[in-house]
Motif scaffolding. Structure first.
Motif, PDB file in Angstrom:
ATOM      1  N   SER A 157      -4.828   8.864 -34.984  1.00 15.02           N
ATOM      2  CA  SER A 157      -6.118   9.134 -34.099  1.00 15.02           C
ATOM      3  C   SER A 157      -7.025   9.921 -34.916  1.00 15.02           C
ATOM      4  O   SER A 157      -6.531  10.993 -35.678  1.00 15.02           O
ATOM      5  CB  SER A 157      -5.909   9.757 -32.782  1.00 15.02           C
ATOM      6  OG  SER A 157      -5.611  11.080 -32.918  1.00 15.02           O
ATOM      7  N   ARG A 162      -8.639  12.377 -33.927  1.00 13.84           N
ATOM      8  CA  ARG A 162      -8.345  13.798 -33.359  1.00 13.84           C
ATOM      9  C   ARG A 162      -7.463  14.350 -33.927  1.00 13.84           C
ATOM     10  O   ARG A 162      -7.410  15.819 -34.384  1.00 13.84           O
ATOM     11  CB  ARG A 162      -8.109  13.895 -31.712  1.00 13.84           C
ATOM     12  CG  ARG A 162      -7.970  14.905 -31.126  1.00 13.84           C
ATOM     13  CD  ARG A 162      -7.580  15.024 -29.636  1.00 13.84           C
ATOM     14  NE  ARG A 162      -8.589  14.135 -28.799  1.00 13.84           N
ATOM     15  CZ  ARG A 162      -9.829  14.334 -28.337  1.00 13.84           C
ATOM     16  NH1 ARG A 162     -10.023  16.048 -28.509  1.00 13.84           N
ATOM     17  NH2 ARG A 162     -10.580  14.079 -27.746  1.00 13.84           N
ATOM     18  N   ASP A 181     -10.204  10.094 -29.840  1.00 14.00           N
ATOM     19  CA  ASP A 181      -9.068   9.539 -29.897  1.00 14.00           C
ATOM     20  C   ASP A 181      -8.945   8.134 -30.409  1.00 14.00           C
ATOM     21  O   ASP A 181      -7.717   7.445 -30.248  1.00 14.00           O
ATOM     22  CB  ASP A 181      -8.449   9.420 -28.307  1.00 14.00           C
ATOM     23  CG  ASP A 181      -8.171  10.851 -27.796  1.00 14.00           C
ATOM     24  OD1 ASP A 181      -7.513  11.468 -28.489  1.00 14.00           O
ATOM     25  OD2 ASP A 181      -8.711  11.256 -26.635  1.00 14.00           O
ATOM     26  N   THR A 182     -10.096   7.556 -30.738  1.00 13.54           N
ATOM     27  CA  THR A 182     -10.140   6.260 -31.334  1.00 13.54           C
ATOM     28  C   THR A 182      -8.925   6.451 -32.925  1.00 13.54           C
ATOM     29  O   THR A 182      -8.953   7.406 -33.327  1.00 13.54           O
ATOM     30  CB  THR A 182     -11.321   6.068 -31.844  1.00 13.54           C
ATOM     31  OG1 THR A 182     -12.439   6.112 -30.914  1.00 13.54           O
ATOM     32  CG2 THR A 182     -11.541   4.268 -32.557  1.00 13.54           C
ATOM     33  N   LEU A 183      -8.385   5.160 -32.895  1.00 10.44           N
ATOM     34  CA  LEU A 183      -7.257   5.116 -33.797  1.00 10.44           C
ATOM     35  C   LEU A 183      -7.843   4.406 -35.012  1.00 10.44           C
ATOM     36  O   LEU A 183      -8.819   3.781 -35.126  1.00 10.44           O
ATOM     37  CB  LEU A 183      -6.190   4.136 -33.439  1.00 10.44           C
ATOM     38  CG  LEU A 183      -5.326   4.709 -32.266  1.00 10.44           C
ATOM     39  CD1 LEU A 183      -4.220   3.683 -32.204  1.00 10.44           C
ATOM     40  CD2 LEU A 183      -4.799   6.238 -32.457  1.00 10.44           C
TER      41      LEU A 183
END
Lengths: 169, 514
Positions: free
Chosen positions: B359, B361, B396-398
């Motif tokens: 992710s 993040r 939080d996007t992968l």
């Protein structure tokens, strides 16, 4: 009064020495496929710029029109038709450097040098150019002075780079 | 016995004083009568620690960083090369969590070897992929690449195997392999790091492509902004030729392959494949209409594989370890690893190579350690100047091509530029349009003219002039550019602009005069 030589290199014909040097550059490269960019780079490396008087010679050697050669010279940011100052400072204006203070450095340069991008100071000491990424994005902000990359620049470090070029305080 | 000391010769390390540090170490060692062997390696990509000096010991390499000229004397006072107690000592470099957690495929040798030493290259697995390829049928090489799921790492993520298959299938005598090393996206430097730190990897990848597709000539189109990469790659080409890995009889196989290095001239658009081909032919770097595809009618009208440098650099390991091994790394339809570059306002910036699926993040905080300024991270631009600006709610996007496409963003060449909360997003949106105006090749109107009008409209918005009307105008202009441009420059410039409008609309509200 003596006649004053024209300052514009555009109207300066090539002298015999330059003509010879130019042929020495063009002749061995003319047969390579896609020779124009390599030749223009070599000419600029040799003379510091691509004198407009070279254009007909290059065009002739590559069987191109002068317009085609001029079109290529004017398309690419790297090629210049007039000599630069004694030093060339390229400031990275791209995003990673913006995130680390490139805009402040830009303001500092414009204010201290009294010129904008693509300009040369009146005393000929320095030419200021923008560049969009030097690949030093994790150690930004970045500038290139005469081919050497400087990273993590602060306004203090930029000031000392300018001092090293003999720029007036 | 002399101790081996490594000081990187890499653009970022040099930009932070590596040459001066190397000279100071040599001077200090000879002053104190200590014999050392100084090796100039590439960078490991731990950019925030550059210059990262390493000392070889029986346990492994001990790192020190960031070393400055002023600290060299103190390091020797503390016993350097055996100065493990000094504050700059990082312990074993291989044990640093930042490095240990990575899955290094393309960057397995970076920072470890002397970049132009053929012995080092070979001792660390070099040429194994090429040796395999020389013993394989061309179709089997192409199939391996297809099955690996490798997609173009330049940004478009087109399946590499399909490109290779198309060129392989052309029954023409002259075909070309072109490496796109015109790495112009801000926030990216992985191509540069391969050229400076492991240049034979690219030569090996291009050779394999040549064998697979039946091409005997390769071209590397390198941007002029990378003079050190150029210098090192020229040396590597000469040595590879001398060693018989390039030329008319590659490794005594009777097959021919050679590589010509060409230098760009400061035009961002030449990273677009058809514009790059025009430039290689000695013309203005103007975009071509497609079709015909370069795979059918490319450089000088011949079938051409044109791949990003990282795509080609990924190939040797696919042949050595198998398509399945590579495909098993990654996530969804994004297979293998992506070299991610953490840049801008980030505490621990550098190169992180990982299988897809991590992710954003995790990258920003676990690897990056948050912002360098210590202020909250407000926006990150992923994928270069044509990539979207993402707010915290999307962190939080992968890392996955499809996951990014689903939020109107893109991974591009894997560059992540971090901004803290002092960023003015109207300024960033304006710059996106300005950059497009500066770099447009001029061939199509939406890009050439649209970008200039875009700068003006955003300027009016910034000044609070007729906000609602100008905002509607900007949205419509973005729509025209996105759908009416010939290539990705005009077509994707709306991405940063629209994402700034969508996620940071508070910046676009009329503000009281200063």
């Amino acid at each position: 009064m003596k006649p004053v030589a024209k300052s514009s290199s555009a109207s300066n014909p090539l002298d015999a020495d330059m003509h010879l040097r130019l042929e020495g550059i063009i002749t061995p490269m003319a047969a390579m496929p896609g020779a124009l960019l390599p030749i223009l780079h070599a000419v600029q490396d040799a003379f510091g710029h691509v004198p407009p008087a070279c254009v007909p010679l290059i065009a002739n050697a590559l069987n191109l029109s002068r317009a085609e050669v001029h079109g290529v010279i004017s398309f690419y940011h790297d090629f210049r038709s007039t000599p630069p100052g004694r030093h060339v400072l390229k400031l990275c204006r791209a995003e990673a450097c913006q995130a680390r203070g490139a805009r402040e450095l830009e303001a500092q340069l414009v204010s201290r040098l009294g010129i904008g991008f693509h300009e040369t100071t009146a005393d000929g000491s320095i030419t200021l150019e923008p560049v969009y990424c030097l690949g030093n994005c994790a150690c930004a902000p970045t500038a290139m002075l005469d081919g050497t990359v400087h990273g993590r620049l602060s306004t203090e470090r930029m000031a000392s780079l300018l001092d090293s070029c003999g720029v007036k305080k | 016995m002399s101790v081996r000391v490594y000081v990187p010769r890499d653009t970022s390390a040099l930009a932070c004083g590596a040459d001066e540090v190397a000279a100071a170490i040599n001077a200090e060692a000879s002053r104190r009568g200590i014999t050392i062997e100084l090796v100039r390696n590439g960078s490991r990509g731990l950019c925030w620690l550059e210059p990262l000096v390493e000392v070889e010991t029986t346990e492994g390499r001990i790192g020190f960083g960031p070393v400055s000229v002023d600290t060299v004397g103190e390091l020797f006072d503390a016993g350097f090369p055996n100065a493990n107690s000094h504050a700059l000592s990082l312990g074993l470099v291989e044990d640093l969590a930042w490095l240990k957690k990575q899955q290094r495929v393309c960057f397995s040798r970076n920072g470890i070897i002397d970049p132009i030493s053929l012995e080092d290259f070979e001792a660390h697995g070099g040429w194994q992929g090429a040796r395999r390829a020389l013993a394989m049928r061309p179709q089997d090489i192409v199939s391996a690449v297809t099955e690996s799921g490798l997609r173009g790492r330049g940004g478009a993520a087109f399946p590499c195997g399909i490109k290779w298959q198309t060129v392989h299938d052309q029954l023409v005598a002259q075909k070309f392999i072109v490496c796109n090393a015109d790495e112009g996206d801000s926030g990216t430097f992985s191509d540069r790091m391969i050229l400076e730190g492991d240049p034979y990897r690219l030569i090996e990848g291009m050779l394999i492509a040549g064998l697979a597709c039946g091409a005997n000539q390769g071209f590397v189109y390198l941007r002029s902004e990378y003079p050190l990469a150029r210098q090192i790659f020229v040396q590597a080409l000469e040595r590879a030729r001398e060693a018989g890995w390039l030329g008319t009889n590659v490794a005594d196989s009777g097959r021919a392959f050679d590589i010509d290095l060409r230098i760009g001239a400061g035009a961002y658009i030449c990273g677009e494949e058809t514009s790059l081909l025009e430039s290689l032919e000695g013309k203005r770097g103007q975009v071509r209409f497609k079709p015909p595809l370069p795979a059918i009618k490319g450089l000088f009208g011949q079938p051409t594989v044109i791949n990003n440098l990282i795509t080609l650099a990924s190939v040797p390991d696919i042949l050595v370890n198998g398509a399945e091994w590579y495909r098993d790394l990654g996530y969804g339809r994004s297979r293998g690893t992506l070299p991610i570059q953490l840049t801008g306002n980030i505490r621990c910036g550098g190169l992180v190579e990982l299988g897809f699926g991590v992710s954003l993040r995790e990258l920003l905080y676990d690897y990056g350690g948050g912002s360098a300024s210590g202020r909250p991270i407000r926006a990150v631009q992923v994928g270069g100047p044509l990539g979207a600006y993402l707010p915290e709610s999307q962190f939080d996007t992968l890392i996955d091509y499809e996951a990014f496409a689903a939020i109107d963003a893109m991974l591009g060449h894997g560059g992540i530029v971090v901004f803290d909360d002092t960023v003015d997003m109207t300024e960033q949106a304006r710059f996106a349009m300005e950059f497009c105006a500066i770099e447009s090749c001029g061939k199509c109107t939406p890009c050439r003219i649209g970008s200039r009008r875009g700068v003006e409209v955003i300027e009016r918005l910034r000044q609070g002039v007729d906000a609602a009307a100008n905002r509607a105008l900007l949205e419509s202009l973005c729509d025209t550019m996105q759908h009416g441009s010939l290539c990705a420059l005009g077509g994707l410039t709306p991405l940063p602009v629209k994402s700034a409008l969508a996620h940071f609309s508070e910046d676009f509200q009329p503000r009281p005069p200063a």
